[in-house]
Design a protein around this motif. Structure first.
Motif, short mmCIF file in Angstrom:
data_model
loop_
_atom_site.label_atom_id
_atom_site.label_comp_id
_atom_site.label_asym_id
_atom_site.label_seq_id
_atom_site.Cartn_x
_atom_site.Cartn_y
_atom_site.Cartn_z
N ARG A 115 -21.62 30.97 -53.09
CA ARG A 115 -23.08 30.85 -53.21
C ARG A 115 -23.46 30.38 -54.61
O ARG A 115 -24.30 29.52 -54.78
CB ARG A 115 -23.74 32.19 -52.91
CG ARG A 115 -25.23 32.18 -53.16
CD ARG A 115 -25.89 33.41 -52.65
NE ARG A 115 -26.07 33.35 -51.21
CZ ARG A 115 -26.70 34.28 -50.52
NH1 ARG A 115 -27.18 35.34 -51.11
NH2 ARG A 115 -26.86 34.16 -49.22
N GLY B 33 -22.73 28.78 -46.19
CA GLY B 33 -21.55 29.35 -46.83
C GLY B 33 -20.85 28.36 -47.72
O GLY B 33 -21.48 27.65 -48.49
N ARG C 192 -17.85 35.11 -50.91
CA ARG C 192 -19.21 34.65 -50.58
C ARG C 192 -20.05 34.49 -51.82
O ARG C 192 -20.79 33.54 -51.99
CB ARG C 192 -19.87 35.66 -49.63
CG ARG C 192 -19.33 35.55 -48.20
CD ARG C 192 -19.82 36.68 -47.35
NE ARG C 192 -21.26 36.75 -47.31
CZ ARG C 192 -21.96 37.85 -46.99
NH1 ARG C 192 -21.32 38.97 -46.70
NH2 ARG C 192 -23.26 37.84 -46.96
N THR D 55 -17.69 31.88 -43.72
CA THR D 55 -16.59 31.93 -44.66
C THR D 55 -15.28 32.12 -43.93
O THR D 55 -14.28 31.48 -44.21
CB THR D 55 -16.81 33.09 -45.65
OG1 THR D 55 -18.08 32.93 -46.21
CG2 THR D 55 -15.74 33.07 -46.73
N ILE E 232 -21.00 36.62 -42.91
CA ILE E 232 -19.61 36.49 -43.35
C ILE E 232 -18.86 35.47 -42.51
O ILE E 232 -17.86 34.91 -42.91
CB ILE E 232 -18.93 37.87 -43.28
CG1 ILE E 232 -17.67 37.86 -44.15
CG2 ILE E 232 -18.60 38.27 -41.85
CD1 ILE E 232 -17.08 39.24 -44.32
N SER F 92 -16.55 39.46 -49.63
CA SER F 92 -17.83 39.54 -50.36
C SER F 92 -17.75 38.77 -51.66
O SER F 92 -18.65 38.03 -52.04
CB SER F 92 -18.17 41.01 -50.66
OG SER F 92 -18.30 41.70 -49.47
#
Lengths: 279, 212
Positions: free
Chosen positions: B188, B208, B184, A6, A3, B181
């Motif tokens: 992706r 990322g 992400r 990000t 994570i 989440s």
């Protein structure tokens, strides 16, 4: 995939301290103006609402006061009836039931109004109600008379009607001559047509409930006749078909009053009436 | 403290909400929040103006129930942003129009306002990282957008966000976690698309959103 990248990317995207100073001040000015305008409008609204509320309250208080006054003083001082309530007057006689009486002004036979007022009235002024004629002897009880309606009111024509239960007495001026028989004042609570053009011809059979003897008041000079509505009237003897009713009930339902000459047996009749009032 | 004492400082003499006090306290926050979500300075300014005009118009029906007034402000702002995002043609009540309506916008000032907007927009445009992130963030559901923007772009603490939005801290943490989440997954997907089409040379397996 972690994570963290990000998050790092997000942190790098920070814009930092950004301000729109002039725009901010201008918008504040706009808001301030809008608020002030609104406050002024609200104040104006409040004043209008307060005036309206005061008006409503005052109206309510006046209404209550009026009701109280009416209840406390159910009998107004004086109400003029003669010829100024807009109700029609009409003459009648036994001719319509086979008698040979003659009355003037002429009776109405087909709903038309033939009544005319006569001059001069009391004190040599204006007009008076006059009926004259000859009471016939053909029928058992020859009669002639004049009648006026008391109620109900006819708003369409402006006549007000009058509820005589609110009054204690009736008063009027009268003169004339009745050579034989008797003159009575009749209070009738017959159900009559509400039409302002109702006449003797169109009235249903009247129920003459209470009567008062007034023959002695008919003289050559004007006399003032004052009668107590509750004490000077008696239940009509001639009315055999009529069940006895209390005077209050009759006054409450009174529809017309009549100056009625009966048992005249061919006598000449000439009666003038003026300044009729209830008080 | 009584829960009805919350935001006591924003009440006027009649106990109604004082829009000007609220404006002084929160205009910058709301403007930055909307700017972080839209990336357009003029839209952010107009939406912020619209938020406070809406508060002004609805102030008589606002009840102090214990919920923070900021939650109301951010909810109005969030809804305006969603409307703008769904339909880009939608324009909030432009400040200029409102100023003209109120007859308080001199022509001389109009140029100054425009100039200021252009300057700030240029500053925003220089931050390429912001635009990249903004592109992904605005695709998230609103509830995730607001917490991610407040947490990462405005650097608010979890407690502050909970207070501003009138939610529990646990809820905020959960929303942030799910929002990340979502972010992400979306980055992706895009990365895969670029890789499949030969538009990106994969330098590291864990890059990322760094697509450059």
């Amino acid at each position: 995939m972690s994570i963290e990248p990000t998050k790092l990317e997000l942190q790098a995207a920070r814009l930092g301290e950004i301000e729109l100073t002039k725009n901010r001040e201008t918008l504040r000015l706009a808001l301030e103006t809008a608020t002030e305008t609104c406050t002024r409008r609200q104040k104006r609204k409040r004043v209008v609402r307060a005036i309206f509320s005061m008006g409503v309250t005052l109206g309510f208080v006046l209404g209550i006061a009026c009701v109280w006054m009416l209840q406390s003083h159910p009998r107004p001082a004086v109400v003029q009836v003669a010829t100024n309530l807009g109700r029609v007057w009409c003459t009648y006689s036994d001719a319509s039931t086979g008698g040979n009486s003659v009355v003037w002004p002429p009776e109405s036979t087909e709903g038309q109004n033939n009544f005319v007022k006569s001059a001069p009235g009391y004190g040599d002024k204006g007009y008076a109600i006059r009926f004259k004629g000859t009471a016939g002897e053909r029928s058992k009880e020859g009669f002639i008379g004049v009648s006026t309606l008391l109620g109900p009111p006819c708003p369409s024509s402006g006549c007000t009607g009058v509820n005589i239960q609110k009054f204690s007495k009736i008063r009027f001026k009268m003169k004339g001559a009745v050579s034989d028989g008797e003159l009575v004042l009749l209070i009738s609570d017959a159900t009559v047509s509400d039409s302002e053009t109702s006449t003797a011809a169109t009235l249903p059979q009247s129920v003459d409930a209470y009567e008062a003897q007034i023959t002695d008041f008919v003289t050559d000079d004007w006399q003032t006749v004052t009668l107590d509505l509750r004490n000077d009237f008696q239940f009509a003897k001639s009315n055999n078909t009529n069940k006895h009713r209390k005077v209050e009930a009759v006054l409450a339902a009174a529809k017309n009053i009549k100056w009625h000459v009966r048992n005249a047996k061919g006598a000449d009749v000439d009666v003038w009436i003026d300044e009729l009032e209830f008080f | 403290m009584d829960k009805l004492d919350v935001d006591k400082q924003f009440r006027d003499d009649e106990g109604k909400i004082d829009v000007l006090k609220l404006y002084d306290a929160y205009y910058d926050c709301i403007f930055r929040y909307v700017l972080n979500r839209t990336g357009d300075v003029e839209v952010a300014r107009d939406i912020s103006a619209d938020v406070f005009f809406k508060v002004h118009r609805s102030r008589w029906k606002f009840m102090f129930t214990g919920a923070p007034v900021t939650a109301w402000l951010y909810r109005i702002a969030g809804n305006e942003v969603i409307t703008w995002q769904r339909k880009k043609k939608y324009r909030p009540v432009a400040l200029e129009r409102e100023l003209q309506r109120l007859d308080i916008l001199p022509l001389s000032l109009r140029g100054d306002l425009r100039e200021e907007i252009n300057d700030v927009q240029a500053k925003v445009n220089r931050n390429t990282a912001f635009h990249k992130v903004n592109k992904y963030v605005e695709k998230l559901p609103n509830k995730y957008q607001e917490v991610i923007v407040l947490r990462y772009l405005e650097e608010k603490s979890i407690k502050e966000i909970a207070t501003l939005l009138g939610k529990k801290e646990g809820t905020i943490k959960s929303l942030i976690s799910r929002g990340i989440s979502h972010l992400r997954r979306s980055t992706r997907t895009e990365k895969d698309f670029f890789l499949q089409n030969g538009l990106l040379v994969e330098a590291s397996p864990n890059e990322g959103v760094n697509l450059t």
